[in-house]
Design a protein around this motif. Structure first.
Motif, mmCIF file in Angstrom:
data_model
loop_
_atom_site.group_PDB
_atom_site.id
_atom_site.type_symbol
_atom_site.label_atom_id
_atom_site.label_comp_id
_atom_site.label_asym_id
_atom_site.label_seq_id
_atom_site.Cartn_x
_atom_site.Cartn_y
_atom_site.Cartn_z
ATOM 1 N N ARG A 7 0.818 -1.215 0.000
ATOM 2 C CA ARG A 7 0.000 0.000 0.000
ATOM 3 C C ARG A 7 0.853 1.266 0.000
ATOM 4 O O ARG A 7 0.386 2.329 -0.404
ATOM 5 N N LEU A 8 2.078 1.160 0.475
ATOM 6 C CA LEU A 8 2.947 2.335 0.539
ATOM 7 C C LEU A 8 3.205 2.927 -0.848
ATOM 8 O O LEU A 8 3.387 4.141 -0.989
ATOM 9 N N VAL A 9 3.206 2.068 -1.858
ATOM 10 C CA VAL A 9 3.530 2.523 -3.210
ATOM 11 C C VAL A 9 2.517 3.550 -3.703
ATOM 12 O O VAL A 9 2.827 4.408 -4.538
ATOM 13 N N GLY A 10 1.298 3.507 -3.184
ATOM 14 C CA GLY A 10 0.271 4.442 -3.600
ATOM 15 C C GLY A 10 0.310 5.777 -2.887
ATOM 16 O O GLY A 10 -0.533 6.643 -3.150
ATOM 17 N N GLN A 11 1.288 5.957 -1.987
ATOM 18 C CA GLN A 11 1.394 7.198 -1.217
ATOM 19 C C GLN A 11 2.470 8.099 -1.834
ATOM 20 O O GLN A 11 3.647 7.739 -1.882
ATOM 21 N N THR A 12 2.050 9.287 -2.295
ATOM 22 C CA THR A 12 2.979 10.188 -2.984
ATOM 23 C C THR A 12 4.144 10.595 -2.092
ATOM 24 O O THR A 12 5.306 10.594 -2.530
ATOM 25 N N MET A 13 3.844 10.972 -0.850
ATOM 26 C CA MET A 13 4.901 11.395 0.069
ATOM 27 C C MET A 13 5.913 10.278 0.299
ATOM 28 O O MET A 13 7.121 10.518 0.383
ATOM 29 N N TRP A 14 5.411 9.064 0.402
ATOM 30 C CA TRP A 14 6.305 7.916 0.619
ATOM 31 C C TRP A 14 7.219 7.727 -0.588
ATOM 32 O O TRP A 14 8.410 7.450 -0.445
ATOM 33 N N LEU A 15 6.674 7.886 -1.780
ATOM 34 C CA LEU A 15 7.484 7.733 -2.994
ATOM 35 C C LEU A 15 8.562 8.812 -3.079
ATOM 36 O O LEU A 15 9.699 8.533 -3.449
ATOM 37 N N ILE A 16 8.192 10.055 -2.731
ATOM 38 C CA ILE A 16 9.190 11.137 -2.735
ATOM 39 C C ILE A 16 10.280 10.833 -1.713
ATOM 40 O O ILE A 16 11.479 11.036 -1.974
ATOM 41 N N GLY A 17 9.872 10.345 -0.540
ATOM 42 C CA GLY A 17 10.849 9.975 0.486
ATOM 43 C C GLY A 17 11.768 8.861 0.019
ATOM 44 O O GLY A 17 12.973 8.868 0.314
ATOM 45 N N THR A 18 11.224 7.909 -0.720
ATOM 46 C CA THR A 18 12.041 6.809 -1.228
ATOM 47 C C THR A 18 13.067 7.307 -2.236
ATOM 48 O O THR A 18 14.212 6.840 -2.264
ATOM 49 N N ILE A 19 12.669 8.270 -3.065
ATOM 50 C CA ILE A 19 13.625 8.868 -4.006
ATOM 51 C C ILE A 19 14.752 9.558 -3.245
ATOM 52 O O ILE A 19 15.939 9.419 -3.583
ATOM 53 N N ALA A 20 14.385 10.306 -2.186
ATOM 54 C CA ALA A 20 15.400 10.960 -1.357
ATOM 55 C C ALA A 20 16.331 9.932 -0.732
ATOM 56 O O ALA A 20 17.552 10.147 -0.617
ATOM 57 N N LEU A 21 15.765 8.787 -0.321
ATOM 58 C CA LEU A 21 16.572 7.721 0.281
ATOM 59 C C LEU A 21 17.578 7.163 -0.719
ATOM 60 O O LEU A 21 18.752 6.959 -0.390
ATOM 61 N N LEU A 22 17.128 6.922 -1.941
ATOM 62 C CA LEU A 22 18.018 6.374 -2.964
ATOM 63 C C LEU A 22 19.148 7.349 -3.294
ATOM 64 O O LEU A 22 20.296 6.937 -3.470
ATOM 65 N N VAL A 23 18.814 8.640 -3.364
ATOM 66 C CA VAL A 23 19.851 9.642 -3.601
ATOM 67 C C VAL A 23 20.827 9.671 -2.428
ATOM 68 O O VAL A 23 22.047 9.813 -2.606
ATOM 69 N N GLY A 24 20.298 9.498 -1.214
ATOM 70 C CA GLY A 24 21.164 9.430 -0.033
ATOM 71 C C GLY A 24 22.133 8.265 -0.108
ATOM 72 O O GLY A 24 23.313 8.397 0.269
ATOM 73 N N TYR A 25 21.668 7.120 -0.605
ATOM 74 C CA TYR A 25 22.551 5.963 -0.772
ATOM 75 C C TYR A 25 23.689 6.289 -1.738
ATOM 76 O O TYR A 25 24.835 5.848 -1.549
ATOM 77 N N VAL A 26 23.371 7.042 -2.798
ATOM 78 C CA VAL A 26 24.399 7.411 -3.774
ATOM 79 C C VAL A 26 25.470 8.273 -3.106
ATOM 80 O O VAL A 26 26.678 8.052 -3.299
ATOM 81 N N PHE A 27 25.032 9.259 -2.308
ATOM 82 C CA PHE A 27 25.994 10.112 -1.605
ATOM 83 C C PHE A 27 26.811 9.297 -0.602
ATOM 84 O O PHE A 27 28.019 9.524 -0.443
#
Length: 293
Positions: free
Chosen positions: A40-60
């Motif tokens: 169900r998390l996939v349908g939450q816009t805020m959660w998706l934006i947070g996941t993108i931020a997390l992935l960028v954090g992994y890159v850093f």
């Protein structure tokens, strides 16, 4: 540069945790026993934006680990707790009290001491497979015990337990990032002929899922604090035991660095306990209607 990249990663991790929590607040309880609750998390816009931020954090974080030692990069991620306080206040209306501010100040001072006097030197990019197997087996056993016996109780306790396990897995994945990046520098073909990248992916995905369950409790401070404590502790241990990283000499530098790291971890725990106390007060407070009656 490595330290700056690590601090940017810490900020992105805090932003990701806050946004992912915001996205999960209106959903039913998340559980490993119910994969549908996680879907169900996939349908939450805020959660998706947070996941993108997390992935960028992994890159850093990976860029920081490529340039610096595990034993100095991972402790800097404790700053995630400090960044999470104002972000939680702005994005999810979680109050920040004096104790949290003091805890954040202690973290900053402790990490400054560790960064100035620690200066890890030496170290290898990888370790023998047998040593990795023993380390992974020990960490897996600790995670299983925590999940079996520590997931009961209050929401804050559940957030702390799942956050701790996620932090352990993130610490392991950070250590595995060192040899993975070394193989990547040698070529993509070389990368996929070794087991370390696959173990990194498994540890990272499991840590991600468990962190979502921790954040799904709605208790941001204990969730972020436990991740931010377990992650550097495991990273430092693996850096010292497996990758042969050592703190600089003279000996008093090592002592001051250890005191600084201890202060940072204590600051994170203080923030977690302060939030737990506030939650207990909220539960004990009578409802407005009862007061009026």
């Amino acid at each position: 540069m490595a330290s700056i990249l690590a601090l940017l990663a810490a900020f992105l991790f805090a932003l990701a945790a806050t946004l992912q929590q915001k996205g999960a607040l209106n959903l039913p309880e998340l559980s490993l026993r119910s994969p549908a609750s996680l879907a169900r998390l996939v349908g939450q816009t805020m959660w998706l934006i947070g996941t993108i931020a997390l992935l960028v954090g992994y890159v850093f974080q990976a860029a920081a680990l490529d340039r610096g030692r595990l034993a100095i990069i991972q402790p800097l991620l404790v700053m995630t707790v400090v960044f999470a306080l104002p972000l939680g206040y702005v994005l999810t209306s979680q109050p920040v009290g004096r104790i949290e501010i003091v805890g954040a100040a202690v973290i900053v001072v402790g990490l400054a001491l560790f960064a100035l006097f620690g200066d890890p030197a030496g170290g290898n990019e990888n370790a023998p497979g047998g040593e990795w197997a023993v380390a992974i087996a020990v960490l897996a056993a600790v995670c299983v015990v925590l999940l079996l016996f520590g997931g009961r109780g209050s929401l804050s306790l559940k957030a702390g337990v799942y956050g701790t396990v996620a932090g352990i897995l993130f610490g392991l994945s950070a250590a595995l990032t060192k040899p993975t990046l070394d193989f990547l520098h040698a070529g993509v073909d070389e990368l996929f002929t070794h087991w370390e990248p696959y173990a990194l992916a498994v540890a990272g995905i499991l840590g991600f899922v468990l962190q979502q369950i921790s954040l799904g409790t709605g208790k941001l401070a204990p969730s972020v604090a436990t991740v931010s404590v377990a992650n550097p502790v495991v990273g430092i241990l693996l850096g010292v035991v497996l990758l042969d990283e050592r703190l600089s000499r003279p000996a008093w530098h090592v002592v001051v660095a250890c005191i600084g790291l201890g202060l940072a971890l204590v600051g994170a725990v203080v923030i977690s306990l302060a939030r737990e106390g506030e939650d207990a007060e909220d539960r004990a407070a009578p409802a407005p209607s009862a007061v009026t009656a």
